[in-house]
Each structure stands twice: as C-alpha cells, then as structure tokens.
Design a protein around this motif. Sequence first.
Motif, mmCIF file in Angstrom:
data_model
loop_
_atom_site.group_PDB
_atom_site.id
_atom_site.type_symbol
_atom_site.label_atom_id
_atom_site.label_comp_id
_atom_site.label_asym_id
_atom_site.label_seq_id
_atom_site.Cartn_x
_atom_site.Cartn_y
_atom_site.Cartn_z
ATOM 1 N N ALA A 1 3.982 5.638 -5.642
ATOM 2 C CA ALA A 1 3.909 5.581 -7.108
ATOM 3 C C ALA A 1 2.774 6.458 -7.641
ATOM 4 N N ALA A 2 1.644 6.484 -6.934
ATOM 5 C CA ALA A 2 0.515 7.304 -7.377
ATOM 6 C C ALA A 2 0.860 8.788 -7.312
ATOM 7 N N LEU A 3 1.544 9.209 -6.248
ATOM 8 C CA LEU A 3 1.985 10.607 -6.170
ATOM 9 C C LEU A 3 2.887 10.954 -7.347
ATOM 10 N N GLU A 4 3.849 10.104 -7.612
ATOM 11 C CA GLU A 4 4.783 10.360 -8.710
ATOM 12 C C GLU A 4 4.075 10.346 -10.063
ATOM 13 N N ALA A 5 3.109 9.456 -10.229
ATOM 14 C CA ALA A 5 2.375 9.375 -11.495
ATOM 15 C C ALA A 5 1.519 10.617 -11.729
ATOM 16 N N ALA B 1 7.647 1.647 3.971
ATOM 17 C CA ALA B 1 7.328 0.339 3.379
ATOM 18 C C ALA B 1 8.438 -0.659 3.695
ATOM 19 N N ASP B 2 9.681 -0.229 3.563
ATOM 20 C CA ASP B 2 10.804 -1.119 3.866
ATOM 21 C C ASP B 2 10.764 -1.557 5.338
ATOM 22 N N ILE B 3 10.464 -0.612 6.221
ATOM 23 C CA ILE B 3 10.393 -0.920 7.650
ATOM 24 C C ILE B 3 9.258 -1.902 7.923
ATOM 25 N N ALA B 4 8.097 -1.668 7.323
ATOM 26 C CA ALA B 4 6.960 -2.571 7.516
ATOM 27 C C ALA B 4 7.268 -3.956 6.985
ATOM 28 N N LEU C 1 0.828 -1.203 0.000
ATOM 29 C CA LEU C 1 0.000 0.000 0.000
ATOM 30 C C LEU C 1 0.866 1.258 0.000
ATOM 31 N N LEU C 2 1.874 1.302 0.863
ATOM 32 C CA LEU C 2 2.733 2.483 0.950
ATOM 33 C C LEU C 2 3.485 2.735 -0.356
ATOM 34 N N ARG C 3 3.973 1.685 -0.972
ATOM 35 C CA ARG C 3 4.660 1.851 -2.265
ATOM 36 C C ARG C 3 3.683 2.291 -3.354
ATOM 37 N N GLY C 4 2.452 1.777 -3.280
ATOM 38 C CA GLY C 4 1.430 2.203 -4.239
ATOM 39 C C GLY C 4 1.100 3.682 -4.092
#
Length: 121
Positions: free
Chosen positions: A58-62, A97-100, A52-55
């Motif tokens: 990515a959505a912000l960047e997109a 995300a990495d920490i989770a 979810l966090l990576r998504g």
Amino acid sequence: MTLMLPSFNARTGDVLAELPATSPAAVDAACEAAAAAFPLWQAATGAERAALLRGLAAALEADREALVPLADQETALGPVRLNGELDRTAFQLRRFADIAERGEPFAFVDDPAVAGAPPAG
C-alpha cells in the motif's frame, strides 16, 4: 570530509542530487539493528507478517506519484515500464502476505522449470 555520491539523470547526464555515502559505522549500526529485530520477526505470526507485507504494498502504491517520475529520471525506463514494476512488486508482496497468512511461509513448493524462453519458460 563526507564522500558525496551523485545521482544522475539517465537521459541528460545532469546531476540530480549529491547524496552522502553511508559510513562503515552506519552500515554496522544498521546490521546490528536488523540482527536485533530478527527474533521479533521470527516470532511474528502469519497475520502479523501479512499485515506488514500488505502495508508495504500500500505504501508503494500511495507513493507512486513521486516514485515513478524519480525512477524514470534515474533509469530512463519510462513510466509505463516503471508503473508495471511497481504493480508487480505490490502484487508479489500481497501474494507473500496471503501465503504467510495461511501459515505456509516455510512450506516446500516444487515448481519445476518450464522449457523455453520467457514468458513461457
């Protein structure tokens, strides 16, 4: 009658849009939906939270091409600063995300203060 809230261009003062104010009932419904979703999030695995966090990153960047000009109109912070803020936010989301994913979202981390003004302190 619906209360309308204006969004202003920070440089000119012109109204960019008239947005409807959120009703108390809508706020209550959003809070209830968040409370109902909490057990699912609480039970999510580190991998699910990371996805979810990576998504989100990515959505912000997109959506950068639409978000930065809009934020610039509303804040007058400029595209350089706002692109940096977007990059920082995406970086932080991926770090979380990495920490989770490592299973550390509730681990205690002692990060002592560094004396001085930012960026050193």
